[in-house]
Design an enzyme around this catalytic site. Structure first.
Site, PDB file in Angstrom:
ATOM      1  CG  ASP A 806      -2.085   0.999   1.056  1.00 56.72           C
ATOM      2  OD1 ASP A 806      -2.250   1.542  -0.057  1.00 56.72           O
ATOM      3  OD2 ASP A 806      -2.811   1.232   2.025  1.00 56.72           O
ATOM      4  CD  GLU A 844      -1.520   5.157  -5.557  1.00 56.84           C
ATOM      5  OE1 GLU A 844      -1.299   4.278  -4.727  1.00 56.84           O
ATOM      6  OE2 GLU A 844      -2.084   6.219  -5.260  1.00 56.84           O
ATOM      7  CG  ASP A 876      -5.191  -0.913  -0.740  1.00 60.32           C
ATOM      8  OD1 ASP A 876      -5.958  -0.420  -1.589  1.00 60.32           O
ATOM      9  OD2 ASP A 876      -5.487  -1.027   0.455  1.00 60.32           O
ATOM     10  CG  HIS A1009      -3.377   1.499   5.522  1.00 66.10           C
ATOM     11  ND1 HIS A1009      -3.542   2.569   4.672  1.00 66.10           N
ATOM     12  CD2 HIS A1009      -3.885   1.882   6.709  1.00 66.10           C
ATOM     13  CE1 HIS A1009      -4.142   3.544   5.333  1.00 66.10           C
ATOM     14  NE2 HIS A1009      -4.357   3.153   6.575  1.00 66.10           N
TER      15      HIS A1009
END
Lengths: 1034, 407
Positions: A806, A844, A876, A1009
């Site tokens: 993530d 990203e 993710d 995350h």
């Protein structure tokens, strides 16, 4: 739709440039037999510009190949007349080298890649310079030595030979992209790449890929093949929104001869066979979704190419001229300056005349039909959406950002000075089941006060560091203004400017902000000494090709912030007030959707607007059949039990021993004097509850701090750590939510002196009656942080490694983005290894993937004396538009890592995890709608036609509507079946040790995350490597 | 090619109207031949105007653009006291419609040259004779200027039925004036370069007509019954504080916020023992007003007049209220003062508002005295909230599976 503004359709614009011709076409022939192909056409290689180009051919090596060689022919058609542009786009393929396995991208030198035949199949794509992203795909097939080449300059088109599975070849054509389209440019070729490789791996046909690009900026060195705008066949033009679509066509797609472009018949798009993505496991359940079926009553949508002779540069003039010919085209048109879509069929070629107002020159307008599209073609989606946006306007909703809201029914939160506007986000999408309108209920939170009011309040509160406070509060927020309906992200504050300063208008005149607003909008700016807000738009080109850049200055007094204030997000009570309005139940949600449908159907203008394109909106949310996956069995040390409908096992985990526990011998608890009582109470409770959990616990060292200053904590912790080198754990009791203190403690314990640490807010342990439960949870968390194992589920795959990834972005963009990478390194998935990499914000895509992955594989080897044979990656934070990029950049990075180890060719599954989607599922019962039960999976109808994907609701939804998580399988050489993918994913959602129940995403994603968040928000550095084999970040 | 005019001529024409509006402040304005509604869009920002109306014969065009006249988001966020209602009609300026009577200003920007001479007569009769606005702004191309326009032969637009010279425009205008009782001033926009101005005039000539008498001249087209020949296509009222609902909404929001602020300050002062700030001092004077008979004051209550009522069970903070006198709100918050006008009015407006809790005599606002709720832990349960009870259901276990077999 409004012809004059196709704006959102970036692609359209692009497409619009005449220069580039659009139509390229390719086609594919596939030879089933070896040699067949192509040769014939190729020879002419079109080096000649104007005329035609040859296509590319592929590969020659064919003869030697055992398998079939597909061939591709490509007809490119250039139209002689259009010669036009010298833009070359070409494709070309060069000679092919006979060697096996060499692929070569010709053309751009920079992009060539070679691949050895022997190496495992791989696809490499390299982007070339910025404008054209050209990619070269190389596919080497081990067994067959053959290299096919493909060059795609841009968006290439790829064609592949069919795999027996029915994938058939797909020809894809992409439209050229310029500008915004770039990123996508690559997509087709990527896509192909991915598809191919699996095929390749299996030893099936070789697949040449071919790419051609049409971007305007093709490198000069290419041989040029002008692209003609002739009707070409087959392919679909990519849609505008960027997603360039690849429309698979069957292999029998027509090939138009290049010689007679004019006569070529417009082709009709054909549909491809759907991918196999349906599982069967589990019980059927009827569910509803926030999708409204749209039926297309028209047979087709007709695509035309419009040329102006002499050429008309100005887009607005082109639009104006087309508008003048409504008698010919009808009122309903979608025009981007070059490509025209109509719901009606005109003659193949229509010639019209217009007079240019500026110089009275007579302009000949030629409208040529290029394609007959099915009415649900991807190419139509963008302008359907434009039509729908208009519908939303007609029913009186206001556009804010991308969604529509109803300010008349605003809810006012007086205490927080906020307004909540109810509204909808809508999108027409094409999915496996056809065309749907996806409707989500959306709420816009806006502040009652202007940014200036806000600054004044901040000034009252924080005189000394007022500027910092403002920066913190404002930067990154989205503002709307008093004078238009646009939204702007605030990127900076110009403290030295004021509304008294002047700026230059488009026509070159200078005016002050004060004058400008007064003159144009009748607004008197009251405060003349306020600073100005800066918005820096992304550079982009407008339809005329002009580059829009520079920044936009906003006057705080005339700007209003939108969104939930950062400060408020930490205010539990305020958020509760807000959530009452924002969180809607399934019933309320469906009710709101029905209300919208009713409003639309009751306005004649709305239905007329849709009917213009033959669209008819269904009258209710759709009902569909999903499945409930079987319950999983949770294994503790000596017991195991099945989960129930609420998928929670909080009682079992505190009553049964964890799989393994690390004896806690030397640990220390810090607490400020005021909290001594609670801390002591907590420690004694720890000892009471540790037994059943199976944790052996010695008395901790306790350190009472004389105050709760950050410095006091840091100093004490540091001295403890230095005096007691074998310290296993640091526990700090702190008072209140203090980010600075938290950050300081974590920095010390994760960077400088690596040791697992736990920070406990004294408020959590202040309530006697809850203390026992809290202490149990904290102990479980401590055990996880120390390297203990709490529970697991059975996973019937051997030699498996599951990876979660993530990315955390800093909202203020001050810090770098952080990627968290967490991988399982044992067979029961109870040991996790983690790494972090930093990268520039807004990116990203992960470039540091490789380093993380390599060290993880090494770690795995160290622990297991073997490498994993199956690797499943859950990634993710990837939006639909980025799927291609991930496939292009990240997956190859991973595959490349395998080469580091001799003879290592593991199977790889790469699954993208999307939490923020607009698909909502309801469970339907006699009393209305409620949220779907945990374990509900949906793998058809609302799925994406380009991928193997599914929706899974793994968690128990207690409030609000059920937002499933969307999983998209980008790569699957392990050949896991849809059932396996779905169940593996569901199993992984059971393994998050901070929560004795299922969670929304696979545990490794959640771990990644947490890790990324901790590193990005508090540490700002990579945590110490010593901690990497523990879940220290929980 | 260098543009001839900067800003562009059509913008200058609109700016002329805007400037005129800013100067003369008409309340009701109609744009004849509003087309793409561009002028209306500009005019809506000018607060003087309360009613803005457009009419055009091209329905499709109006429909395409009229939604752009909707209020923008911030009009709802901070409504003003201005009142604005916008209507757009489909209709011909050569026909009468009773709804178009009584305007302060009518504009016809580049319209009349699209009419046939006969229709121009109808137009004059309808606009000057029937609608009889207080002022009329008419612009039309000046054919004297045409030789200066490069490459122009014939009319500036194919649809133009005529283009008048300055003299022709003048004679038409003067005739209209004498017939219908108006006076006219001539001006224009788009000056010629290099001193040609005197010889050719403005590129767009403009006549500004003022009505001389309020009364209708006797010779108005006879029949006086109301005719409604136009079709209303679009109608919107801008949010305005003059609308009671809007006012109440804004006021409630403001009262809730300010009452909360006063409460917080009072609690702080009460617990922290800091000295009262100046505003509180002022509030004290107000306190003298007889409003406190109901509540039992607690100590300290006389000092601040934010009072704390003790409700039955004092133990439970959820049932304790702080009372904030309306008078304190009214005095302390200029915005509330401005919104409500008077204290009586404020009370009146807040009456019956479900969100605002008033004391029985309606003089004070009751604000919940609430302890801070518990907040979540920094480190703790991050997934959802609360541990719920587990119900152990024993589902039949699945047989051991081996997925490998299938792979």
């Amino acid at each position: 739709m409004e012809p004059s503004k196709p704006p959102d359709i970036s692609g359209m614009k692009v497409a619009g440039l005449p220069a580039f011709g659009r139509g390229l076409q390719l086609e594919t022939v596939l030879g089933r037999s070896r040699g067949l192909p192509l040769a014939a056409e190729t020879p002419s290689v079109g080096r000649a510009r104007g005329v035609f180009t040859p296509g590319e051919t592929v590969p020659g090596p064919a003869p030697s190949l055992p398998t079939t060689v597909p061939v591709q022919g490509r007809g490119v058609l250039a139209q002689p007349e259009s010669l036009v542009l010298g833009r070359a786009r070409g494709v070309l393929l060069q000679k092919v080298e006979p060697k096996v396995g060499v692929a070569r991208g010709s053309v751009l030198s920079s992009l060539q890649l070679q691949d050895e035949g022997a190496s495992p199949p791989e696809t490499l794509l390299i982007p070339s310079g910025d404008t054209s992203a050209s990619t070269t795909g190389v596919i080497g097939m081990p067994g067959l030595a053959q290299g096919s080449t493909l060059v795609s300059m841009f968006r290439g088109m790829g064609i592949e030979p069919l795999a027996p599975r029915g994938r058939g070849s797909q020809a894809v054509e992409a439209a050229g992209g310029m500008g915004d389209m770039k990123p996508q440019g690559v997509r087709d070729s990527m896509e192909r790449g991915s598809i191919l490789s699996p095929i390749v791996g299996r030893g099936r046909a070789a697949s040449p890929q071919l790419g051609m690009d049409r971007s305007h900026s093709s490198p000069p060195s290419l041989p040029v093949s002008p692209v003609s705008e002739t009707p070409t066949d087959v392919m679909s033009q990519p849609p505008l929104t960027g997603a360039s679509s690849s429309v698979p066509t069957r292999q029998e797609a027509t090939v138009t001869s290049s010689e007679e472009p004019m006569k070529a018949e417009p082709t009709v798009e054909t549909e491809s066979k759907p991918l196999n993505k349906a599982g069967v496991k589990g019980a059927s359940i009827t569910i509803g979704s926030n999708h409204i079926p749209i039926s297309c009553k028209n047979q087709a949508v007709y695509q035309y190419h419009v040329t102006f002779n002499p050429n008309v540069e100005s887009m607005s003039m082109r639009f104006g001229m087309m508008r003048d010919h409504r008698s010919t085209t009808g009122e309903v048109i979608a025009f981007d300056g070059s490509i025209l879509y109509l719901p009606v069929q005109l003659c193949d070629v229509v010639n019209l005349k217009s007079v240019r107002r500026t110089d009275d020159e007579e302009i000949e307008i030629t409208i040529k039909m290029t394609k007959v599209l099915p009415p649900n073609s991807d190419l139509c989606i963008p302008f359907y959406n434009v039509v729908f946006r208009r519908v939303m306007k007609i029913i009186g909703l206001r556009l804010v950002g991308r969604n529509h809201y109803d300010p008349e029914n605003a809810v006012i939160l007086g205490k927080q000075r906020l307004q909540v506007w109810p509204g909808y986000s809508t999108a027409i999408k094409r999915m496996d089941g056809g065309l749907y309108l996806a409707v989500d209920v959306s709420h816009k939170v806006l502040r009652n006060d202007s940014v200036l009011d806000l600054m004044n309040t901040l000034y009252q509160q924080t005189k000394e560091n007022f500027k910092d406070a403002c920066t913190k509060e404002l930067i990154g927020s989205i503002a709307i203004t008093r004078y238009n309906n646009r939204t702007y992200r605030i990127d900076d504050i110009e403290w030295d400017k004021s509304p008294k300063d002047s700026f230059t208008l488009m026509d070159g005149t200078e005016t002050t902000f004060l004058e400008y607003y007064s003159k144009n909008y009748g607004i008197t700016v009251q405060e003349t000494n306020q600073p100005l807000l800066v918005h820096r738009p992304k550079e982009r080109s407008n339809p005329g090709g002009k580059v829009i850049s520079g920044h936009i200055l906003l006057v705080p007094e005339l700007s209003f912030l939108t969104g939930i204030p950062e400060k408020m997000k930490n205010d539990y009570r305020a958020m509760k007030d807000l959530k009452i309005h924002i969180n809607v139940s399934s019933d309320q949600h469906t009710h709101a959707i029905k209300q919208l449908l009713k409003n639309i159907s009751s306005k004649e203008d709305c239905t007329k607007a849709l009917e213009g394109w033959g669209l008819e909106l269904g009258s209710d949310v759709m009902m569909i059949t999903g499945r409930m996956l079987p319950f999983e069995t949770i294994c503790l040390k000596s017991s195991s039990f099945a989960t129930g409908a609420n998928v929670s096992w909080s009682r079992e985990v505190v009553n049964g021993a964890s799989i393994s526990s690390i004896p806690l011998n030397i640990w220390v608890v810090f607490y400020p004097r005021r909290s001594a009582e609670q801390a002591v109470e907590l420690i004694s409770t720890f000892h009471k509850v540790a037994g059943p959990i199976g944790l052996r616990l010695q008395r901790p060292i306790t350190v009472e701090l004389r105050d709760d200053r950050t410095e006091t904590y840091v100093k004490s912790i540091h001295s403890q750590l230095t005096s007691e080198p074998h310290l296993q754990l640091v526990v700090c009791v702190i008072e209140g939510n203090r980010d600075d203190l938290y950050s300081a403690i974590k920095k010390l314990c994760c960077l400088k002196c690596p040791v697992p640490s736990q920070v406990i807010n004294v408020r959590t342990i202040s309530q006697q009656q809850k203390l026992r439960g809290i202490a149990q949870k904290i102990l479980l968390q401590l055990n996880s942080k120390l390297g203990g194992e709490l529970w697991t589920v059975g996973i019937p795959l051997k030699s498996l490694m599951v990876v979660g990834v993530d990315v955390h972005h800093d909202t203020s963009k001050k810090h770098q983005s952080v990627m968290g990478f967490v991988a399982s390194v044992n067979s029961s998935l109870t040991h996790w290894y983690s790494r972090v990499t930093f990268q520039t914000p807004t990116e990203e895509l992960i470039s540091g993937f490789r380093a993380c992955f390599l060290s993880t594989l090494q770690k795995y080897y160290e622990l297991n004396h073997d490498l994993p044979q199956k690797i499943v990656v859950y990634r993710d934070g990837v939006s639909d538009g980025q799927l291609k990029m991930v496939e292009l950049y990240e997956i190859p990075q991973l595959i490349k890592c395998f080469e580091t180890f001799p003879n290592y060719e593991p199977k790889l599954v790469f699954i993208v995890v999307q939490k923020r989607i607009n698909t909502i599922l309801y469970s339907s019962s006699a009393n209305g709608f409620s949220s779907v039960p945990a374990g509900t999976v949906l793998d058809h109808t609302l799925t994406n036609k380009d991928w193997v994907d599914f929706y899974l609701t793994a968690h128990d939804i207690r409030q609000g509507v059920g937002l499933p998580t969307h999983y998209v399988t980008l790569y699957n050489t392990a050949n896991l079946t849809p059932d396996h993918l779905q169940r593996l994913t569901f199993k992984m959602c059971h393994l998050y040790w901070n929560w004795p129940g299922t969670i929304r995403v696979p545990a490794p994603c959640k771990y990644a995350h947490k890790l990324a968040f901790l590193s990005g928000q508090f540490l700002h550095f990579e945590p110490a490597i010593q901690l990497s084999d523990k879940l220290f970040f929980l | 090619m260098e543009p001839l005019f900067s800003p562009a001529l059509h913008i200058q024409r609109h700016q002329f109207v805007v400037d005129f509006v800013r100067g003369k402040k008409p309340k009701k304005v109609v744009d004849l031949g509003c087309g793409e509604c561009k002028l209306l869009k500009k005019l809506r920002f000018h607060h003087e105007i309360e009613m803005l109306v457009g009419v055009d014969i091209n329905e499709a065009k109006i429909k395409r653009y009229m939604h752009g006249l909707a209020p923008i988001s911030t009009d709802y966020l901070q409504p003003s006291f201005d009142w604005l209602s916008i209507e757009v009609y489909k209709g011909s300026v050569t026909q009468r419609d009773a709804r178009f009577k009584g305007f302060d200003l009518a504009t016809a920007i580049e319209i009349i040259e699209h009419l046939t001479p006969a229709d121009v007569e109808h137009f004059s009769a309808v606009v000057f004779g029937y609608m009889r606005p207080g002022a009329v702004v008419i612009s039309t191309p000046n054919s004297d200027f045409n030789p200066l326009l490069p490459g122009l032969s014939g009319f500036r637009d194919r649809d133009h039925k005529f283009e008048w010279s300055r003299a022709e425009f003048r004679s038409w205008a003067l005739r209209v004036c004498s017939e219908y009782g108006y006076e006219v001033e001539f001006t224009g926009v788009g000056e010629a370069l290099h001193g040609h101005h005197d010889s050719v005039g403005f590129c767009s000539q403009i006549g500004v007509f003022y009505r001389l008498t309020a009364s209708y001249p006797p010779n108005t087209l006879g029949d006086d019954e109301d005719v409604f020949s136009y079709t209303l296509l679009y109608h919107i009222n801008y949010p305005s504080l003059r609308d009671n609902n809007t006012l109440r909404r804004v006021l409630v929001s403001e009262v809730l916020y300010q009452a909360e602020q006063l409460k917080v300050r009072w609690i702080e002062e009460n617990s922290g023992g800091r000295c009262l700030c100046l505003t509180c001092g002022r509030m004290k004077e107000l306190q003298i007003e007889p409003h406190t008979e109901v509540e039992e004051k607690q100590e300290g209550a006389e000092e601040d007049q934010v009072l704390q009522t003790s409700r039955p069970n004092q133990q439970d903070p959820l049932n304790r209220y702080v009372t904030v006198p309306l008078s304190a709100l009214w005095l302390n918050c200029p915005k509330i003062k401005k919104l409500s006008g008077s204290l009586v009015n404020l009370r009146h407006l807040l009456m019956d508002e479900p969100e605002v809790r008033l004391s029985e005599d309606g003089r004070t606002v009751l604000v919940k005295y609430q302890e801070e709720d518990q907040e979540g832990d920094l480190d703790f349960p991050s997934e959802d909230d609360g541990f719920t009870e587990v119900s152990c259901c024993s589902n039949s276990f699945e047989q051991e599976e081996d997925w490998e077999a299938n792979v």
